[in-house]
Design a protein around this motif. Sequence first.
Motif, short mmCIF file in Angstrom:
data_model
loop_
_atom_site.label_atom_id
_atom_site.label_comp_id
_atom_site.label_asym_id
_atom_site.label_seq_id
_atom_site.Cartn_x
_atom_site.Cartn_y
_atom_site.Cartn_z
N VAL A 171 34.79 48.27 -78.56
CA VAL A 171 35.98 49.03 -78.18
C VAL A 171 35.65 50.54 -78.15
O VAL A 171 36.03 51.26 -77.23
CB VAL A 171 37.16 48.73 -79.14
CG1 VAL A 171 38.35 49.63 -78.85
CG2 VAL A 171 37.56 47.26 -79.04
N ASN A 186 34.00 51.14 -75.06
CA ASN A 186 34.66 50.51 -73.90
C ASN A 186 33.66 49.66 -73.12
O ASN A 186 33.51 49.79 -71.90
CB ASN A 186 35.30 51.58 -72.99
CG ASN A 186 36.19 50.97 -71.93
OD1 ASN A 186 36.69 49.85 -72.08
ND2 ASN A 186 36.38 51.69 -70.84
N SER A 205 39.20 45.62 -67.98
CA SER A 205 38.68 46.53 -69.00
C SER A 205 39.35 46.30 -70.35
O SER A 205 40.49 45.83 -70.44
CB SER A 205 38.96 47.95 -68.51
OG SER A 205 38.92 48.86 -69.56
N ARG A 246 40.55 48.50 -71.89
CA ARG A 246 41.73 49.37 -71.85
C ARG A 246 42.99 48.58 -71.55
O ARG A 246 44.11 49.06 -71.76
CB ARG A 246 41.55 50.48 -70.81
CG ARG A 246 40.43 51.42 -71.18
CD ARG A 246 40.48 52.70 -70.36
NE ARG A 246 39.38 53.56 -70.73
CZ ARG A 246 39.37 54.34 -71.81
NH1 ARG A 246 40.43 54.37 -72.61
NH2 ARG A 246 38.32 55.08 -72.09
N GLN A 257 44.22 54.66 -76.39
CA GLN A 257 43.31 54.87 -75.26
C GLN A 257 42.33 56.02 -75.52
O GLN A 257 41.23 56.03 -74.97
CB GLN A 257 44.09 55.15 -73.96
CG GLN A 257 44.99 54.00 -73.51
CD GLN A 257 44.22 52.75 -73.09
OE1 GLN A 257 42.99 52.75 -72.99
NE2 GLN A 257 44.94 51.65 -72.87
N ILE A 310 39.43 54.38 -77.39
CA ILE A 310 38.65 53.41 -76.60
C ILE A 310 37.68 54.21 -75.74
O ILE A 310 38.08 55.08 -74.97
CB ILE A 310 39.57 52.52 -75.72
CG1 ILE A 310 40.58 51.75 -76.58
CG2 ILE A 310 38.74 51.57 -74.86
CD1 ILE A 310 41.59 50.91 -75.80
N GLY A 311 36.39 53.96 -75.89
CA GLY A 311 35.40 54.67 -75.09
C GLY A 311 35.03 56.05 -75.62
O GLY A 311 34.28 56.78 -74.96
N GLU A 330 29.39 51.68 -67.71
CA GLU A 330 29.87 50.90 -68.85
C GLU A 330 29.10 51.16 -70.14
O GLU A 330 29.52 50.69 -71.19
CB GLU A 330 29.83 49.39 -68.53
CG GLU A 330 28.42 48.89 -68.19
CD GLU A 330 28.31 47.38 -68.10
OE1 GLU A 330 29.33 46.68 -68.17
OE2 GLU A 330 27.16 46.90 -67.96
#
Length: 419
Positions: free
Chosen positions: A102, A105, A116, A118, A151, A154-155, A373
């Motif tokens: 997570v 992401n 995704s 997300r 959000q 995430i990433g 990714e």
Amino acid sequence: MLKPRSSEEVSRILRHCHERNLAVNPQGGNTGLVGGSVPVFDEIILSTALMNQVTSFDRVSGILVCQAGCVLEELSQYVQERDFVMPLDLGAKGSCHIGGNVATNAGGLRFLRYGSLRGTVLGLEVVLADGTILDCLTSLRKDNTGYDLKQLFIGSEGTLGVITAVSILCPPRPKAVNVAFLGCPGFAEVLQTFSTCKGMLGEILSAFEFMDAGCMQLVQQHLRLDNPVQESPFYLLVETSGSSTEHDTEKLSCFLEQVLGSGLVTDGTVATDESKAQALWALRERITEALSRDGYVYKYDLSLPVEQLYDLVADLRARLSSRARHVVGYGHLGDGNLHLNVTAEAFSAVLLDALEPYVYAWTAGRRGSISAEHGLGFRKRDALGHSKPPAAVQLMWQVKALLDPRGILNPYKTLPARA
Ligand SMILES: O=C(O)CC[C@@H](O)C(=O)O
Ligand SMILES: [Zn+2]
């Protein structure tokens, strides 16, 4: 290295580090490819290895709530026993942690079908830099109350907070899974096969992966895997997942008849049982491992318009000629994601100069992404400007300053080094 068992322990560690300006490097399974999970100078490693408990699983909704250190493959087994699947799968499943997935992401092999993280991550618990526990661990499909704070994490590669628990939506386990492995005579045919595939198998299509002849040669040479079809310039792995074996098999046969009959595909094999399907998947999943045995590897993970997905590979092969051992292209064609890898006997600054910023500028010129990714981590952070405008990078710095004012969380990662 510290290995907390609970969010409270993570909170106490971060409060301590925040007060004393100690840098922290959050680490899950340490399987990333851009150096996001390894310490650079003097960071304390904060490992999620002992935070590996499932908190709850709802058998009606398919919502799984678990700690960040659960290993993806173990979660996969857990939900499969209950007739569900995880919405993501990747080659590193045996060691990667869901929290790391997570935080980065991660995309992987099921992105085409389930999208995704997300979308599938419903809630997160995050410990902020000062030790505050942010409980956004809801399990709602719909929730439009204010900004969607999860959000941000995430990433963010552990630069804004430490993810300690995840709530994630698992789809029902498909009853029928088929895998076809095909040989294609050229990239134009690969693209046409993709269009045909979407038209004929759209609603049951769950993966559309490609690899070139160079990748096949590497998995044969280094891993002793067998090519199940005739030698071809390109290979495709097409997976369907649905609810009726009969229906899916019939559809897949019609598709194969069409692409073989029209010459888009020159040879193919189909697996309906799990062990053959796994053997076909291994050819694609284990390319990274084969590459690592070929020498020093320069890795690129690009999002590009699908029609131009292979142009850069051909271009680089000519540009680098004998300076590289292998220049190969493979990846998640269905998602417009190319994995471009270059191998050489050893690291060479001359070769790196021939690759960068050339690869990034080429990608930016097509409005692609220089990291589809894998994230930016330590290795790619200085390339951020090729994919985001200065105003966006500036805003990222402001978000970082707000959430981690002392800069203790995974420093030297994600955001570019400042002059
Ligand atoms: O090693 C790579 O470049 C890609 C790894 C992974 O994202 C994959 O799709 O196999
Ligand atoms: Zn990938």
